[in-house]
Scaffold this motif. Structure first.
Motif, PDB file in Angstrom:
ATOM      1  N   LEU A  18      10.533  15.738  -0.953  1.00  0.00           N
ATOM      2  CA  LEU A  18      10.321  14.313  -0.713  1.00  0.00           C
ATOM      3  C   LEU A  18       9.419  13.686  -1.769  1.00  0.00           C
ATOM      4  O   LEU A  18       9.603  12.526  -2.159  1.00  0.00           O
ATOM      5  N   LEU A  19       8.421  14.452  -2.230  1.00  0.00           N
ATOM      6  CA  LEU A  19       7.446  13.901  -3.179  1.00  0.00           C
ATOM      7  C   LEU A  19       7.817  14.180  -4.641  1.00  0.00           C
ATOM      8  O   LEU A  19       7.159  13.661  -5.548  1.00  0.00           O
ATOM      9  N   ALA A  20       8.853  14.979  -4.854  1.00  0.00           N
ATOM     10  CA  ALA A  20       9.209  15.386  -6.219  1.00  0.00           C
ATOM     11  C   ALA A  20       9.476  14.168  -7.105  1.00  0.00           C
ATOM     12  O   ALA A  20      10.231  13.275  -6.726  1.00  0.00           O
ATOM     13  N   GLY A  21       8.823  14.136  -8.264  1.00  0.00           N
ATOM     14  CA  GLY A  21       9.069  13.076  -9.233  1.00  0.00           C
ATOM     15  C   GLY A  21       8.363  11.769  -8.926  1.00  0.00           C
ATOM     16  O   GLY A  21       8.559  10.775  -9.627  1.00  0.00           O
ATOM     17  N   PRO A  27       0.192   7.239  -5.035  1.00  0.00           N
ATOM     18  CA  PRO A  27      -0.473   7.818  -3.861  1.00  0.00           C
ATOM     19  C   PRO A  27      -0.120   7.115  -2.542  1.00  0.00           C
ATOM     20  O   PRO A  27      -0.042   7.782  -1.502  1.00  0.00           O
ATOM     21  N   ILE A  28       0.088   5.812  -2.577  1.00  0.00           N
ATOM     22  CA  ILE A  28       0.415   5.099  -1.327  1.00  0.00           C
ATOM     23  C   ILE A  28       1.831   5.458  -0.885  1.00  0.00           C
ATOM     24  O   ILE A  28       2.086   5.743   0.290  1.00  0.00           O
ATOM     25  N   PHE A  43      -8.520   6.687   3.894  1.00  0.00           N
ATOM     26  CA  PHE A  43      -9.008   6.966   2.543  1.00  0.00           C
ATOM     27  C   PHE A  43     -10.446   6.469   2.392  1.00  0.00           C
ATOM     28  O   PHE A  43     -10.809   5.407   2.918  1.00  0.00           O
ATOM     29  N   LEU A  44     -11.244   7.259   1.670  1.00  0.00           N
ATOM     30  CA  LEU A  44     -12.631   6.884   1.403  1.00  0.00           C
ATOM     31  C   LEU A  44     -12.637   5.798   0.335  1.00  0.00           C
ATOM     32  O   LEU A  44     -12.143   6.010  -0.773  1.00  0.00           O
ATOM     33  N   ARG A  45     -13.174   4.645   0.658  1.00  0.00           N
ATOM     34  CA  ARG A  45     -13.182   3.526  -0.294  1.00  0.00           C
ATOM     35  C   ARG A  45     -14.598   2.996  -0.434  1.00  0.00           C
ATOM     36  O   ARG A  45     -15.384   3.026   0.493  1.00  0.00           O
ATOM     37  N   GLY A  46     -14.847   2.485  -1.609  1.00  0.00           N
ATOM     38  CA  GLY A  46     -16.072   1.708  -1.816  1.00  0.00           C
ATOM     39  C   GLY A  46     -17.337   2.496  -2.052  1.00  0.00           C
ATOM     40  O   GLY A  46     -18.406   1.916  -2.153  1.00  0.00           O
ATOM     41  N   GLY A  47     -17.263   3.808  -2.127  1.00  0.00           N
ATOM     42  CA  GLY A  47     -18.482   4.594  -2.351  1.00  0.00           C
ATOM     43  C   GLY A  47     -18.868   4.608  -3.821  1.00  0.00           C
ATOM     44  O   GLY A  47     -18.034   4.399  -4.688  1.00  0.00           O
ATOM     45  N   ARG A  53      -1.710  17.191  -4.608  1.00  0.00           N
ATOM     46  CA  ARG A  53      -1.245  17.711  -5.901  1.00  0.00           C
ATOM     47  C   ARG A  53      -0.176  16.819  -6.525  1.00  0.00           C
ATOM     48  O   ARG A  53      -0.090  16.688  -7.728  1.00  0.00           O
ATOM     49  N   ALA A  54       0.635  16.183  -5.671  1.00  0.00           N
ATOM     50  CA  ALA A  54       1.754  15.386  -6.182  1.00  0.00           C
ATOM     51  C   ALA A  54       1.326  13.983  -6.617  1.00  0.00           C
ATOM     52  O   ALA A  54       2.075  13.303  -7.317  1.00  0.00           O
ATOM     53  N   SER A  55       0.124  13.552  -6.197  1.00  0.00           N
ATOM     54  CA  SER A  55      -0.215  12.132  -6.299  1.00  0.00           C
ATOM     55  C   SER A  55      -1.355  11.833  -7.265  1.00  0.00           C
ATOM     56  O   SER A  55      -2.272  12.640  -7.415  1.00  0.00           O
ATOM     57  N   ARG A  56      -1.291  10.642  -7.899  1.00  0.00           N
ATOM     58  CA  ARG A  56      -2.389  10.184  -8.768  1.00  0.00           C
ATOM     59  C   ARG A  56      -3.493   9.616  -7.876  1.00  0.00           C
ATOM     60  O   ARG A  56      -3.600   8.399  -7.665  1.00  0.00           O
ATOM     61  N   ILE A  57      -4.333  10.530  -7.389  1.00  0.00           N
ATOM     62  CA  ILE A  57      -5.347  10.192  -6.385  1.00  0.00           C
ATOM     63  C   ILE A  57      -6.367   9.189  -6.920  1.00  0.00           C
ATOM     64  O   ILE A  57      -6.898   8.359  -6.178  1.00  0.00           O
ATOM     65  N   GLU A  58      -6.627   9.244  -8.232  1.00  0.00           N
ATOM     66  CA  GLU A  58      -7.653   8.352  -8.811  1.00  0.00           C
ATOM     67  C   GLU A  58      -7.296   6.873  -8.617  1.00  0.00           C
ATOM     68  O   GLU A  58      -8.168   6.015  -8.636  1.00  0.00           O
ATOM     69  N   GLU A  59      -6.014   6.577  -8.363  1.00  0.00           N
ATOM     70  CA  GLU A  59      -5.610   5.177  -8.160  1.00  0.00           C
ATOM     71  C   GLU A  59      -6.085   4.631  -6.809  1.00  0.00           C
ATOM     72  O   GLU A  59      -6.003   3.429  -6.560  1.00  0.00           O
ATOM     73  N   LEU A  60      -6.565   5.503  -5.950  1.00  0.00           N
ATOM     74  CA  LEU A  60      -6.987   5.054  -4.611  1.00  0.00           C
ATOM     75  C   LEU A  60      -8.377   4.438  -4.623  1.00  0.00           C
ATOM     76  O   LEU A  60      -8.757   3.778  -3.681  1.00  0.00           O
ATOM     77  N   ARG A  61      -9.161   4.672  -5.664  1.00  0.00           N
ATOM     78  CA  ARG A  61     -10.540   4.170  -5.668  1.00  0.00           C
ATOM     79  C   ARG A  61     -10.582   2.668  -5.810  1.00  0.00           C
ATOM     80  O   ARG A  61      -9.777   2.071  -6.481  1.00  0.00           O
TER      81      ARG A  61
END
Ligand code: SME
Length: 176
Positions: A28-31, A35-36, A60-64, A168-176
């Protein structure tokens, strides 16, 4: 992503059930690395596949401040189920406890958990998996059930694996 076909999911053997689910999630996450989008499909799969789950979603942890493990608050992300509480402080409720401890928390009876935040009065048991990427707390994956004692160690290990695949599949840094 591969097209998802909802099939009857067999969790008689939970380990095997979660192993199949992990394979499906990988497909499902391939390619895709958004992150959302990936969070939305991850909880949609979990909610469709797992029996006796009344709510499944991300906070998601936001604003820290960067480097401050206790900064920021948990804010609801993609989920399936009834509308939920939006903001949870780290350290509060089951979600905030899992986030603060950075450990999966299984609550067989939410009524017996001091500080449990009741979003849905029907919820009787809960499991929360912390999301840690590169040593940093990113948020939590939260599941509720209307049945007491719905979640055990096999669920915790299976959900930790699914959370890991999502991270692992997601660009987590975009969540900040
Ligand atoms: N019960 C959670 C709050 C979130 S809802 O279950 C969706 C808690 O105590 O953290």
């Amino acid at each position: 992503m591969t097209t998802y076909h909802s099939e009857p999911h067999d969790f008689t053997d939970k380990r095997a059930g979660y192993e199949r689910l992990a394979m499906q999630l990988q497909g499902l996450l391939a390619g895709e690395a958004d992150p959302i989008a990936n969070a939305a499909n991850t909880v949609a799969l979990i909610f469709d596949a797992l029996p006796e789950v009344s709510w499944a979603g991300f906070y998601f942890l936001r604003g820290g401040l960067r480097g401050d493990p206790n900064g920021g608050e948990l804010i609801v992300g993609p989920f399936q189920g009834k509308p939920a509480c939006v903001r949870i402080a780290v350290g509060r409720g089951v979600c905030g406890t899992a986030a603060a401890k950075r450990e999966t928390v299984i609550v067989p009876d939410v009524n017996a958990f001091p500080g449990h935040i009741a979003c849905d009065a029907a919820s009787q048991s809960e499991v929360v998996v912390p999301l840690i990427a590169a040593g940093r707390l990113v948020g939590v994956l939260d599941l509720d059930s209307a049945r007491l004692g719905r979640f055990d160690e096999a669920d915790a290990r299976g959900l930790e694996r699914l959370a890991e695949l999502f991270l692992r599949a997601s660009r987590i840094e975009e969540l900040r």
